[in-house]
Structure formats: C-alpha cells, structure tokens
Scaffold this motif. Structure first.
Motif, PDB file in Angstrom:
ATOM      1  N   ILE A 137       0.856  -1.187   0.000  1.00  0.00           N
ATOM      2  CA  ILE A 137       0.000   0.000   0.000  1.00  0.00           C
ATOM      3  C   ILE A 137       0.892   1.237   0.000  1.00  0.00           C
ATOM      4  CG2 ILE A 137      -1.733  -1.313   1.286  1.00  0.00           C
ATOM      5  CD1 ILE A 137      -1.023   0.245   3.770  1.00  0.00           C
ATOM      6  N   SER A 138       0.288   2.404   0.072  1.00  0.00           N
ATOM      7  CA  SER A 138       1.044   3.649   0.184  1.00  0.00           C
ATOM      8  C   SER A 138       0.411   4.504   1.265  1.00  0.00           C
ATOM      9  CB  SER A 138       1.057   4.412  -1.144  1.00  0.00           C
ATOM     10  OG  SER A 138       1.732   3.676  -2.136  1.00  0.00           O
ATOM     11  N   ALA A 139       1.244   5.324   1.916  1.00  0.00           N
ATOM     12  CA  ALA A 139       0.744   6.189   2.979  1.00  0.00           C
ATOM     13  C   ALA A 139       1.542   7.477   2.989  1.00  0.00           C
ATOM     14  CB  ALA A 139       0.843   5.487   4.339  1.00  0.00           C
ATOM     15  N   PRO A 140       0.924   8.601   3.356  1.00  0.00           N
ATOM     16  CA  PRO A 140       1.649   9.865   3.421  1.00  0.00           C
ATOM     17  C   PRO A 140       2.845   9.790   4.361  1.00  0.00           C
ATOM     18  CG  PRO A 140      -0.713  10.225   3.660  1.00  0.00           C
ATOM     19  CD  PRO A 140      -0.497   8.750   3.726  1.00  0.00           C
ATOM     20  N   LEU A 141       3.858  10.603   4.095  1.00  0.00           N
ATOM     21  CA  LEU A 141       5.076  10.772   4.905  1.00  0.00           C
ATOM     22  C   LEU A 141       6.128   9.722   4.616  1.00  0.00           C
ATOM     23  CD1 LEU A 141       3.359  11.532   8.350  1.00  0.00           C
ATOM     24  CD2 LEU A 141       4.303  13.211   6.756  1.00  0.00           C
ATOM     25  N   SER A 142       5.864   8.773   3.715  1.00  0.00           N
ATOM     26  CA  SER A 142       6.792   7.668   3.487  1.00  0.00           C
ATOM     27  C   SER A 142       7.015   7.419   2.001  1.00  0.00           C
ATOM     28  CB  SER A 142       6.268   6.389   4.160  1.00  0.00           C
ATOM     29  OG  SER A 142       6.086   6.556   5.538  1.00  0.00           O
ATOM     30  N   SER A 143       7.038   8.460   1.205  1.00  0.00           N
ATOM     31  CA  SER A 143       7.117   8.276  -0.251  1.00  0.00           C
ATOM     32  C   SER A 143       8.388   7.558  -0.679  1.00  0.00           C
ATOM     33  CB  SER A 143       7.015   9.633  -0.959  1.00  0.00           C
ATOM     34  OG  SER A 143       7.968  10.548  -0.434  1.00  0.00           O
ATOM     35  N   GLY A 144       9.542   7.971  -0.141  1.00  0.00           N
ATOM     36  CA  GLY A 144      10.808   7.319  -0.499  1.00  0.00           C
ATOM     37  C   GLY A 144      10.916   5.911   0.055  1.00  0.00           C
ATOM     38  N   TYR A 145      10.494   5.735   1.297  1.00  0.00           N
ATOM     39  CA  TYR A 145      10.510   4.412   1.934  1.00  0.00           C
ATOM     40  C   TYR A 145       9.586   3.456   1.191  1.00  0.00           C
ATOM     41  CZ  TYR A 145       9.751   0.866   5.576  1.00  0.00           C
ATOM     42  OH  TYR A 145       9.641  -0.316   6.274  1.00  0.00           O
ATOM     43  N   SER A 146       8.364   3.917   0.918  1.00  0.00           N
ATOM     44  CA  SER A 146       7.400   3.078   0.219  1.00  0.00           C
ATOM     45  C   SER A 146       7.907   2.694  -1.164  1.00  0.00           C
ATOM     46  CB  SER A 146       6.059   3.811   0.107  1.00  0.00           C
ATOM     47  OG  SER A 146       5.083   3.006  -0.504  1.00  0.00           O
ATOM     48  N   ALA A 147       8.535   3.643  -1.860  1.00  0.00           N
ATOM     49  CA  ALA A 147       9.080   3.352  -3.191  1.00  0.00           C
ATOM     50  C   ALA A 147      10.145   2.269  -3.127  1.00  0.00           C
ATOM     51  CB  ALA A 147       9.655   4.622  -3.806  1.00  0.00           C
ATOM     52  N   SER A 148      11.023   2.345  -2.127  1.00  0.00           N
ATOM     53  CA  SER A 148      12.085   1.341  -2.002  1.00  0.00           C
ATOM     54  C   SER A 148      11.510  -0.027  -1.684  1.00  0.00           C
ATOM     55  CB  SER A 148      13.094   1.767  -0.924  1.00  0.00           C
ATOM     56  OG  SER A 148      12.523   1.734   0.380  1.00  0.00           O
ATOM     57  N   LYS A 149      10.446  -0.068  -0.885  1.00  0.00           N
ATOM     58  CA  LYS A 149       9.834  -1.343  -0.523  1.00  0.00           C
ATOM     59  C   LYS A 149       8.998  -1.918  -1.671  1.00  0.00           C
ATOM     60  CE  LYS A 149      11.410  -1.722   3.704  1.00  0.00           C
ATOM     61  NZ  LYS A 149      12.311  -2.832   4.096  1.00  0.00           N
ATOM     62  N   HIS A 150       8.343  -1.052  -2.445  1.00  0.00           N
ATOM     63  CA  HIS A 150       7.672  -1.535  -3.649  1.00  0.00           C
ATOM     64  C   HIS A 150       8.684  -2.155  -4.613  1.00  0.00           C
ATOM     65  CE1 HIS A 150       3.991   0.524  -2.424  1.00  0.00           C
ATOM     66  NE2 HIS A 150       3.392   0.069  -3.494  1.00  0.00           N
ATOM     67  N   ALA A 151       9.840  -1.509  -4.738  1.00  0.00           N
ATOM     68  CA  ALA A 151      10.891  -2.033  -5.622  1.00  0.00           C
ATOM     69  C   ALA A 151      11.356  -3.408  -5.159  1.00  0.00           C
ATOM     70  CB  ALA A 151      12.065  -1.057  -5.678  1.00  0.00           C
ATOM     71  N   LEU A 152      11.540  -3.564  -3.842  1.00  0.00           N
ATOM     72  CA  LEU A 152      11.963  -4.861  -3.300  1.00  0.00           C
ATOM     73  C   LEU A 152      10.942  -5.944  -3.600  1.00  0.00           C
ATOM     74  CD1 LEU A 152      13.456  -4.212   0.266  1.00  0.00           C
ATOM     75  CD2 LEU A 152      14.635  -5.106  -1.750  1.00  0.00           C
ATOM     76  N   ARG A 153       9.672  -5.627  -3.426  1.00  0.00           N
ATOM     77  CA  ARG A 153       8.626  -6.630  -3.673  1.00  0.00           C
ATOM     78  C   ARG A 153       8.642  -7.055  -5.139  1.00  0.00           C
ATOM     79  NH1 ARG A 153       2.279  -6.183  -3.953  1.00  0.00           N
ATOM     80  NH2 ARG A 153       1.626  -8.194  -3.117  1.00  0.00           N
ATOM     81  N   GLY A 154       8.792  -6.090  -6.028  1.00  0.00           N
ATOM     82  CA  GLY A 154       8.845  -6.423  -7.448  1.00  0.00           C
ATOM     83  C   GLY A 154      10.043  -7.283  -7.786  1.00  0.00           C
TER      84      GLY A 154
END
Length: 339
Positions: A195-212
C-alpha cells in the motif's frame, strides 16, 4: 433427504463458514494464510533447527528479536549490522538465553550500503559455517517527511540502502544456494511495499521495488524448487525504526521517542515470521487492524482503499506535524476496542 433440504444445508454451511472466517479475520494479526499456518502448519521448532541463518539489521528491533528467538531453536547465527558493539550485546544475550555456544554465533559487522563489501562478507560466512541456509534481509531505514519537503538525496539514500543494498547481498548469496539447490531468502519488506501512505514516499518506493524484484526472482527460480523466496510485510511494530527514520534531509532523523503501545509487540511479529519461514510462505502480511484491513482492501477493492487511505492519511499528517506518532490516533482507538 430431498435435494431441496440438501441445498439448504449446503447454503447454511457456506454461510457458517463465511461467519467463522469473518470472526477469525476480525481477531487476526496476520493474513489468513499465515493464521492457518500458525494453527495447523509446521512448527519452527521442527523445521529450522541445525540451520545457518544470516540476519542483517540484527542490532535492534525486529532483527534483534529474531536473533533471540532463533537462538532457542538450535541454529547457527550470523549477526550483521553497522554497530559492532551492539551486535556483541545481542550475541551475549543469545548465549545467555538460548541453546547456543560461542562457536555457533558469528558477529559480522556490515554496512548494507557498502555494496563492495558484500562478496567478502559472504565468503567469511561460508568459511565459518560452510553453508547459508537462510538469508534474512532485515536491514533498512524508514522515512517521515512530506514528499514536497524532501531532498532528492533522501530518496537516493533509501534506494541505495533498502533496495540496492538488499539486492546486492542477495546476489552474493544466491549462487551458493543455487549450487546447493536449496535455501531460503527472507526479506523483511513492509505493508508499505503493498500500500502507500503519506510521509513515506521514499521508503514506500524502495519497498515496492523490493517486492517487485523478489517476486520476479521467485518466478525465475521456478526451476530450483528447493530455494524459497519470501516477502515478510509487517505493519507498525514496536522498534526504533521511526526514531531513526530519515526526514527531509539525509543528515536529519526524527530522533525522538514516540509512544508505541498501540503497535504490535516485536516478539509477536517475529514469532509469525518464524512460522512463515517454517511453512515456506511466499508472502505474509503481519499487522493489527486497521492496517491489515486496509491491505486487503488494496489487494481486492482498490477504489475503497484509496478512499479510506485518503481519510486516514489526513490524520496521519496532522499527527506528524503535532510531534506524535503518525499512526497513534486510529490505532489506539481500534486497539482499545479490539482488546
């Protein structure tokens, strides 16, 4: 028995099963596959003994607790993080509380962002224990800042550490596992990798990349069924991850302790992680509600998920600006009712 009665009984059983599943879900702190594995699956105490387990980010939080619980299972441990002194502290406690001896634990300081050191570190582990059965990619950092205020260097730092550092170490260990035709690669991702949530754009992007990356790697390893690739996606867990989070500048962290009683206890999260490892689950979600519910909505009802995320996101930003933990309000309300 008439066919009409049979259909009524079948419908009643289906309704009863649905109600049972709903009640289980309301009390769950993990996805339903994981909850089933906890109830009926293989036990870590049966499946993980005598293995060599390499844990990154082992000096605090989930990695530290993982070291303690693994030490009771009779494994050989490799503990890695940047802070050698903290790793020695974790080692001492493992020796005190577990079933391990000095020779069973290797303290191996490692900076995940220093990719040039990963091959040499892998060779050290293989020289010490002769094999690597499980690699737990746990090291990483989070973020608490609004996207518009955040320096590009912060996004770069998070990708370098969380994504490229993890991929680099995995690629060093992978040839050994392919040669042996067995092993487990366990990556501690996050619900923010789904998912995505405010305040974590860079963190979320890195974790989306890992999942992919790891989903693709799993597909490529279909010809090596002995190698299991697992994504572990926790929600908020009691640790120092928020305190150590990057903010709008690389040199600046949150740096303050926040109330964490509303978050999942670290020991419970790690226990569920061990269950997922023992049962070779490909992806697990570990969280209390409402984040677990939101994750299911993102997976199956994304339009509803966007609506709810926008509602909760406003409160998350407000909490952050007031110096509170971003999730405290709605988690505290839910947890009181849940308990």
């Amino acid at each position: 028995m008439s066919w009409e009665l049979g259909l009524w009984l079948l419908a009643l059983c289906a309704l009863l099963a649905l109600v049972v599943q709903l009640l289980r879900f309301l009390r769950a702190d993990g996805d339903l596959t994981l909850m089933w594995a906890e109830w009926q699956g293989r036990r870590p105490e049966w499946e993980l003994t005598d293995m060599v387990v390499w844990v990154t980010g082992a000096s605090s939080g989930i990695g530290e607790e993982l070291a303690y619980q693994l030490s009771t299972l009779g494994v050989s441990l490799v503990l890695s993080a940047r802070r050698a002194q903290e790793l020695e502290r974790v080692k001492r406690r493992c020796l005190e509380n577990g079933n391990l001896k000095e020779k069973d634990i290797l303290v191996l300081p490692l900076d995940l962002a220093d990719r040039s050191s990963h091959e040499a570190a892998t060779k050290v582990v293989l020289q010490e224990f002769g094999k690597i059965d499980i690699l737990v990619n746990n090291a990483g950092r989070s973020q608490r800042s609004l996207c518009v205020d955040t320096s590009l260097d912060v996004f770069k730092e998070l990708i370098e550490l969380n994504y490229l550092g993890t991929v680099s170490l995995t690629m060093c260990v992978l040839p050994h596992m392919i040669e042996r035709k067995q092993g487990k690669i366990v990556t501690v991702n996050s619900l923010l990798g789904i998912i995505s949530a405010p305040l974590s754009s860079g963190y979320s992007a890195s974790k989306h990349a890992l999942r992919g990356f790891f989903n693709c790697l799993r597909a490529e390893l279909a010809t090596c069924p002995g190698i299991v690739v697992s994504n572990i996606c926790p929600g908020p867990v009691q640790s120092n991850i928020v305190k150590n989070s990057l903010t709008e500048e690389v040199q600046k962290t949150v740096g303050i302790d926040t109330v964490q009683s509303h978050k999942m206890v670290t020991s419970r999260c790690v226990r569920l992680m061990l269950i997922s490892m023992a049962n070779d689950l490909k992806e697990v979600w570990i969280s209390d509600h409402p984040f677990l519910l939101i994750t299911y909505l993102w997976q199956y009802m994304p339009t509803w998920a966007w609506w709810l995320t926008n509602k909760l996101g406003k409160k998350r930003i407000e909490n952050f600006k007031n110096g509170l933990d971003a999730d405290i309000s709605y988690f505290k309300t839910w947890k009181t009712k849940h308990d």
